[in-house]
Scaffold this motif. Structure first.
Motif, PDB file in Angstrom:
ATOM      1  N   GLY A 183       3.124 -15.019 -14.847  1.00 51.76           N
ATOM      2  CA  GLY A 183       3.532 -14.550 -15.296  1.00 51.76           C
ATOM      3  C   GLY A 183       4.615 -15.580 -16.345  1.00 51.76           C
ATOM      4  N   ASP A 184       5.839 -14.591 -15.586  1.00 57.68           N
ATOM      5  CA  ASP A 184       7.242 -15.500 -16.061  1.00 57.68           C
ATOM      6  C   ASP A 184       7.928 -15.484 -14.668  1.00 57.68           C
ATOM      7  N   ILE A 185       7.441 -15.736 -13.843  1.00 55.96           N
ATOM      8  CA  ILE A 185       8.484 -15.482 -12.852  1.00 55.96           C
ATOM      9  C   ILE A 185       8.900 -17.377 -11.676  1.00 55.96           C
TER      10      ILE A 185
ATOM     11  N   THR B  21       1.779  -9.158 -16.083  1.00 53.84           N
ATOM     12  CA  THR B  21       1.891 -10.099 -14.985  1.00 53.84           C
ATOM     13  C   THR B  21       3.574  -8.827 -15.559  1.00 53.84           C
ATOM     14  N   HIS B  22       3.654  -8.547 -16.365  1.00 55.38           N
ATOM     15  CA  HIS B  22       5.240  -8.014 -16.828  1.00 55.38           C
ATOM     16  C   HIS B  22       4.696  -7.325 -18.003  1.00 55.38           C
ATOM     17  N   ILE B  23       5.502  -6.301 -19.173  1.00 62.43           N
ATOM     18  CA  ILE B  23       5.712  -5.499 -19.867  1.00 62.43           C
ATOM     19  C   ILE B  23       6.658  -6.429 -21.156  1.00 62.43           C
ATOM     20  N   HIS B  24       7.117  -7.122 -20.548  1.00 60.95           N
ATOM     21  CA  HIS B  24       7.433  -7.998 -21.873  1.00 60.95           C
ATOM     22  C   HIS B  24       6.837  -8.033 -23.125  1.00 60.95           C
ATOM     23  N   LEU B  25       6.585  -8.311 -23.971  1.00 60.21           N
ATOM     24  CA  LEU B  25       5.662  -8.113 -25.532  1.00 60.21           C
ATOM     25  C   LEU B  25       5.069  -8.776 -25.836  1.00 60.21           C
ATOM     26  N   ASP B  26       5.624 -10.021 -25.337  1.00 65.80           N
ATOM     27  CA  ASP B  26       4.534 -11.909 -25.311  1.00 65.80           C
ATOM     28  C   ASP B  26       3.344 -11.280 -24.182  1.00 65.80           C
ATOM     29  N   HIS B  27       3.600 -10.640 -23.469  1.00 67.87           N
ATOM     30  CA  HIS B  27       2.695 -10.136 -22.349  1.00 67.87           C
ATOM     31  C   HIS B  27       2.251  -9.028 -22.752  1.00 67.87           C
ATOM     32  N   ALA B  28       2.359  -7.671 -23.200  1.00 66.97           N
ATOM     33  CA  ALA B  28       1.986  -6.716 -22.986  1.00 66.97           C
ATOM     34  C   ALA B  28       1.746  -6.176 -24.567  1.00 66.97           C
TER      35      ALA B  28
ATOM     36  N   GLY C  60      13.466 -10.969 -10.818  1.00 68.17           N
ATOM     37  CA  GLY C  60      14.003 -11.836 -11.031  1.00 68.17           C
ATOM     38  C   GLY C  60      14.203 -12.148 -12.823  1.00 68.17           C
ATOM     39  N   HIS C  61      12.429 -11.786 -13.032  1.00 74.10           N
ATOM     40  CA  HIS C  61      13.153 -12.461 -14.465  1.00 74.10           C
ATOM     41  C   HIS C  61      13.010 -10.746 -14.945  1.00 74.10           C
ATOM     42  N   ALA C  62      11.989 -10.377 -14.161  1.00 75.99           N
ATOM     43  CA  ALA C  62      11.991  -8.770 -14.708  1.00 75.99           C
ATOM     44  C   ALA C  62      11.783  -8.249 -13.534  1.00 75.99           C
TER      45      ALA C  62
HETATM   46 ZN   LIG Z   1       8.884 -12.661 -19.602  1.00 79.51          ZN
END
Ligand SMILES: [Zn+2]
Length: 313
Positions: free
Chosen positions: A177-179, A69-76, A158-160
């Motif tokens: 994801g986080d949005i 969903t995005h590349i923040h490291l708790d996701h990626a 919006g979040h990233a």
């Molecule tokens: Zn995030």
């Protein structure tokens, strides 16, 4: 311990075990024995993902796509090791995330700046690069075919600015994801979920977040699947709460704009007061110390993100 939640339409949520139970989910969609994995938590989730495949009668060769969903490291953070584990998979990521997945050096430096070097090393470690020829740059409207089942990427800033949602017409489900915020199961009251926006540094953009939430509400999904944490219904009610809480976060930040060196601490204090009001409004049944513990890391990141936003908006 393997915690696998089973939904309809071949959808599953695996508890990644990242930091604590019920913090970060890894979703799977299974169609005719083919698999897409949605978000990866950190590299420590690898064994659980392999176990989940095994429990479902699948193997690492069953995985066609790893979708971020995005590349923040708790996701990626787990993407590199999972791509090593799944020989035939391709990584699907927002165009702004491609270079960072192929060479995570700059991404990890940015994460160290947010968390501090020691904490970043403890939480994530240096991410494993993904070979560039295995990465798909997926923008708005890009459609994955999972054994013929279409899954559609939405560009949802919006979040990233590197954030995608994945729309599944079959289930009328959206992987957000986080949005669409955070919804921790510990705060449910008789099965009724609460929600909280995430204003994490460094790309929080409230207008874009409102816009993305509105887009989600217009689609009228039957359910949304949040990385933090898993499936929730009541999408329209939760979307209304998100809009209200995004505005409340901004009001707190603006109130403290000229607060000087204490600004981030004062924003944090304001956010905790907002959560006291939310506890009352939603009737949270956990004790005050307990729900603060559930929310602490995210409230602190939200304060940090708002502090950053005031200087960069
Ligand atoms: Zn995030």
């Amino acid at each position: 311990m393997l915690e696998l939640l089973r939904y309809d339409h071949g959808i599953y949520a695996l508890d990644s075990g990242y930091l604590r139970p019920q913090l970060a989910a890894i979703h799977l969609i299974v169609e005719q024995g083919r698999v897409v994995i949605i978000d990866t938590a950190s590299y420590t989730s690898r064994a659980r993902v392999v176990d989940a495949l095994h429990v479902l009668g699948l193997t690492p060769a069953s995985v066609d796509y790893v979708f971020l969903t995005h590349i923040h490291l708790d996701h990626a953070g787990g993407a590199g090791v999972l791509m090593q584990t799944f020989p035939d998979a391709r990584l699907v990521v927002h165009p702004r995330g491609v270079a960072h997945m192929a060479d995570p050096t700059k991404l990890f430096a940015a994460v160290r700046a947010v968390y501090g070097a020691a904490e970043a090393d403890r939480l994530y470690g240096e991410p494993t690069p993904v070979p560039a020829d295995r990465i798909i740059a997926a923008g708005e409207g890009f459609t994955l075919e999972l054994a013929g089942r279409p899954l559609v990427c939405w560009d949802t800033p919006g979040h990233a600015r590197h954030h995608l949602c994945l729309w599944d017409p079959r289930s009328s489900g959206l992987f957000t994801g986080d949005i669409f915020g955070l919804s921790f199961r510990e705060l449910d009251v008789d099965g009724r979920p609460s929600i909280l926006p995430t204003t994490t540094p460094t790309q929080f953009d409230p207008a874009a977040m409102h816009h993305s939430v509105d887009r989600i509400l217009r689609q009228q999904p039957a359910a949304v699947y949040l990385t933090h944490f898993a499936r929730v219904g009541e999408v329209q009610r939760l979307g209304g709460d998100l809009h209200r809480l995004i505005d409340a976060h901004i009001a707190i930040a603006e109130r403290e704009r000229d607060a000087g060196p204490d600004r981030e601490a004062r924003i944090l204090e304001g956010l905790w007061a907002l959560m006291d009001a939310e506890a009352e409004r939603q009737g949270w049944q956990l004790g005050w110390e307990q729900w603060r513990e559930v929310l602490r890391a995210d409230i602190e990141l939200n304060a940090q993100g708002l502090h950053h936003w005031l200087d960069h908006a």
